[in-house]
Design an enzyme around this catalytic site. Structure first.
Site, PDB file in Angstrom:
ATOM      1  N   ASP A  33      11.189   4.813  -5.036  1.00 17.51           N
ATOM      2  CA  ASP A  33      11.863   3.537  -4.798  1.00 17.51           C
ATOM      3  C   ASP A  33      11.432   2.457  -5.799  1.00 17.51           C
ATOM      4  O   ASP A  33      10.329   2.510  -6.346  1.00 17.51           O
ATOM      5  CB  ASP A  33      11.508   3.007  -3.392  1.00 17.51           C
ATOM      6  CG  ASP A  33      12.104   3.857  -2.281  1.00 17.51           C
ATOM      7  OD1 ASP A  33      12.742   4.876  -2.570  1.00 17.51           O
ATOM      8  OD2 ASP A  33      11.910   3.469  -1.111  1.00 17.51           O
ATOM      9  N   HIS A 172       6.794   5.317  -5.029  1.00 18.45           N
ATOM     10  CA  HIS A 172       7.414   4.181  -5.710  1.00 18.45           C
ATOM     11  C   HIS A 172       7.154   4.259  -7.214  1.00 18.45           C
ATOM     12  O   HIS A 172       5.998   4.471  -7.612  1.00 18.45           O
ATOM     13  CB  HIS A 172       6.858   2.861  -5.162  1.00 18.45           C
ATOM     14  CG  HIS A 172       7.246   2.610  -3.734  1.00 18.45           C
ATOM     15  ND1 HIS A 172       6.657   3.273  -2.690  1.00 18.45           N
ATOM     16  CD2 HIS A 172       8.197   1.799  -3.199  1.00 18.45           C
ATOM     17  CE1 HIS A 172       7.224   2.873  -1.548  1.00 18.45           C
ATOM     18  NE2 HIS A 172       8.157   1.986  -1.831  1.00 18.45           N
TER      19      HIS A 172
HETATM   20 ZN   LIG Z   1      11.628  -0.824  -1.931  1.00 12.23          ZN
END
Ligand SMILES: [Zn+2]
Length: 202
Positions: A33, A172
């Site tokens: 992400d 992430h």
């Molecule tokens: Zn996010």
């Protein structure tokens, strides 16, 4: 536990969202992400290539606008793209109309039918509007690689503890997670391979 592996009642709030794939299948699904950014995304792509893994990148539209080269790298290497809004906004802080407009704006720079809400929050009306247009993808395991309170070994420990059949796993490709994933991502992949998991694409 509450954060890393979302409990059933939380999953039940958004029943049409995807939380976990087939629990009878020895496979995991990696997702990343908040990118793409030049400082981290190319490093993640190299590592995934080395292991011949395809993943899904839930991108922030404004990052795609700023870093088209990194966006193209992700697409060209055969990974999947998902919408993570244009400005990484929190659903609870926005009217549905404005939230959807932000998601639509992101979709102008990346065409996709997948959506993941930043911070995992959506108002009910936002959820209803989103699910008409997208497959909403949540997660079975969030590694918390973004946390300033955790170090790489603890992020790896989360993967070792909570990964299971069909897990959609969230990392992430962001500056916040950079320190942690340099340690935890290669080791998590090694661990999951040794455990016999196949890496599949959503
Ligand atoms: Zn996010």
């Amino acid at each position: 536990m509450f954060i890393e592996q979302p409990p059933q009642f939380f999953r039940a709030l958004y029943p049409c969202a995807l939380w976990r794939m087939d629990p009878n299948e020895k496979a995991v699904y990696l997702t990343f992400d908040d990118g793409p950014i030049p400082e981290v995304t190319p490093w993640v792509l190299e590592l995934l290539d080395k292991h011949d893994i395809k993943a899904t990148f839930f991108m922030v539209g404004d990052n795609v606008r700023k870093h088209p080269e990194e966006y193209n790298m992700v697409v060209e290497r055969g990974h999947r793209i998902g919408n993570h809004t244009f400005n990484h906004i929190r659903g609870f802080e926005f009217l549905t109309k404005n939230y959807m407009a932000n998601a639509d704006k992101a979709n102008e720079v990346m065409q996709t039918d997948l959506f993941r809400p930043p911070h995992g929050h959506m108002r009910w009306m936002q959820y209803l509007a989103l699910k008409r247009r997208y497959k909403i993808v949540m997660w079975d395991l969030v590694t918390r690689d973004y946390s300033k309170k955790l170090r790489g070994p603890q992020v790896l420990a989360n993967v070792m503890r909570y990964a299971r059949n069909g897990s959609i796993i969230t990392f992430h490709d962001s500056l916040k997670s950079w320190n942690n994933i340099q340690y935890a991502l290669p080791r998590s992949i090694e661990f999951l391979k040794e455990e016999g998991y196949e890496f599949k694409l959503l």
